[in-house]
Design an enzyme around this catalytic site. Structure first.
Site, PDB file in Angstrom:
ATOM      1  N   ASP A 179      33.934  28.245  -4.925  1.00 53.80           N
ATOM      2  CA  ASP A 179      34.217  29.605  -4.477  1.00 53.80           C
ATOM      3  C   ASP A 179      35.268  29.588  -3.371  1.00 53.80           C
ATOM      4  O   ASP A 179      36.208  30.391  -3.367  1.00 53.80           O
ATOM      5  CB  ASP A 179      32.947  30.283  -3.945  1.00 53.80           C
ATOM      6  CG  ASP A 179      32.092  30.870  -5.040  1.00 53.80           C
ATOM      7  OD1 ASP A 179      32.648  31.416  -6.005  1.00 53.80           O
ATOM      8  OD2 ASP A 179      30.857  30.796  -4.923  1.00 53.80           O
ATOM      9  N   LYS A 191      33.610  41.264 -14.736  1.00 49.80           N
ATOM     10  CA  LYS A 191      33.738  40.570 -16.012  1.00 49.80           C
ATOM     11  C   LYS A 191      34.966  41.063 -16.753  1.00 49.80           C
ATOM     12  O   LYS A 191      35.355  42.223 -16.636  1.00 49.80           O
ATOM     13  CB  LYS A 191      32.478  40.788 -16.868  1.00 49.80           C
ATOM     14  CG  LYS A 191      31.247  40.055 -16.355  1.00 49.80           C
ATOM     15  CD  LYS A 191      30.078  40.158 -17.331  1.00 49.80           C
ATOM     16  CE  LYS A 191      29.566  41.573 -17.454  1.00 49.80           C
ATOM     17  NZ  LYS A 191      28.364  41.657 -18.325  1.00 49.80           N
TER      18      LYS A 191
END
Length: 408
Positions: A181, A106
């Site tokens: 992805d 993150k």
């Protein structure tokens, strides 16, 4: 025969799940030494993403599942607890000697550990540092987390995928595999390779690369998104129907299904002849592609009725002889049994501790001068920890102590 293109490149891989690992797998296939950092005990999150799992030699399930196996070949696995001071020191020591640092934490997470771009650049100014996230390093959503399906939805892909309005089951639909992805992994690889080339040609300058799934899926929508940008009209879902050359779509035959794409007026005329209706090609409603777009439902219904009159094999043979793009709708059993797929060697066999001949899919790129001829199985959790730490100066006693205190 030349060495692989990236044989002198070292990559430190702090990515998990799919997009990042797919990119670093690409680099590993091309010859880079990819050191995969995993959490001690559990490893990459992908290892727990569900069955099927390989069983060990006594039949017990392991943490080698399809998610992990598809994205981690040709790498070395090292377990390090980066939440500890000594673990962070190990990462920095590895990073000092690497060309590429790839992470998908993150935004801001690695700064807590002094493993962010600025910290790594301070000890390795030439490093190519690539951050792979859901929403990017900037913007109001940058702190959010997400997975592939979220971006298929938010990026517009689901809005143009699925059955047409008015049909049973109509509504937005997710593409089967984690396609965002995969595309993000390719973009990541392209960015890293471009940055390596820039560094080589421009005085050794490294840089920070920001790749995210949301940007990727929006960019991938190509002409669908361009239609909206041109006229502010959202393209409808078309099921298997095309939105360029027509007729285009899946047609049911007497014993199977066929995908047909009629790309121009000449192909349309030949298709009509194959289907026994040559007069359709001179009908003013259908003669030109733009006319067929206006009357798409009518011509698609006509073709649907005609294809039901014979078998899949018959239509494939006749259409291919006429030079009309078509193919069967294959499941995976048919895909891997196909003579052309087999001739291309897309499936490779590797030795694995739990499977003497484990099937994987090879890299899709083929080189004449630097062919990829060897594949190593995805590593076991921490398989190369001792080996890699020894390479950067840790002795046997140091390694044993780090293991005893759960740092590696």
């Amino acid at each position: 025969m030349s060495a692989l293109p990236l044989s002198d490149i070292k990559v430190l891989d702090l990515t998990r799940v799919l997009a990042g690992p797919l990119s670093t797998q690409m680099l590993a296939d091309l010859g880079a030494d990819v050191i995969k950092i995993e959490r001690p005990g559990t490893g990459d999150d992908a290892r727990a993403f569900g069955p099927p799992y390989l069983a060990d030699t006594v039949g017990k399930q392991t943490n080698n599942n399809a998610f992990y196996l598809c994205a981690n070949r040709n790498k070395r696995s090292v377990t390090v607890n980066i939440a500890t001071t000594e673990g962070q020191q190990i990462i920095r020591k590895l990073a000092k000697g690497c060309d590429v640092f790839v992470e998908n934490y993150k935004v801001g997470d690695l700064k807590r550990y002094d493993l962010d771009y600025d910290s790594i650049c301070a000890i390795n100014p030439g490093v190519i540092y690539c951050s792979v996230t859901g929403f990017g390093q900037t913007g109001p959503y940058s702190a959010r987390v997400g997975y592939d399906a979220i971006f298929q939805a938010m990026g517009g892909l689901m809005s143009v995928t699925g059955h047409m309005d008015g049909e049973p089951g109509a509504g937005p639909m997710k593409v089967g595999p984690s396609i965002v992805d995969y595309m993000t992994g390719m973009n990541t690889s392209i960015g890293i390779l471009a940055a390596l080339y820039h560094r080589k040609c421009n005085g050794g300058q490294g840089q920070h690369i920001d790749v995210c799934l949301l940007d990727t899926v929006i960019a991938s929508l190509s002409h669908h998104a361009q239609i909206y940008l041109m006229n502010r009209t959202c393209p409808p879902r078309r099921g298997t129907w095309g939105n360029g050359g027509l007729p285009s779509g899946v047609f049911r035959c007497a014993d199977g299904e066929l995908m047909l794409v009629v790309g121009n007026d000449a192909q349309f005329a030949r298709a009509c002849t194959v289907l026994g209706q040559p007069e359709l090609a001179i009908n003013p409603k259908f003669a030109k592609n733009n006319d067929r777009i206006i009357h798409v439902k009518e011509i698609m219904a006509m073709f649907a009725r005609l294809f039901l009159k014979n078998t899949l094999g018959y239509w494939l043979e006749e259409l291919q002889k006429a030079g009309i793009p078509c193919g069967p709708v294959n499941d995976f059993a048919h895909v891997f049994a196909d003579e052309h797929v087999r001739s291309r060697g897309i499936k490779v066999e590797v030795k694995h501790p739990f499977e003497p001949s484990l099937s994987l899919i090879r890299n899709a790129i083929t080189f004449s001068g630097t062919p990829i001829t060897q594949y190593r199985s995805p590593p076991q959790l921490g398989e190369h920890t001792d080996e890699v730490l020894t390479e950067i100066g840790y002795g046997a006693d140091d390694i044993e102590r780090l293991k005893n205190v759960d740092i590696i």
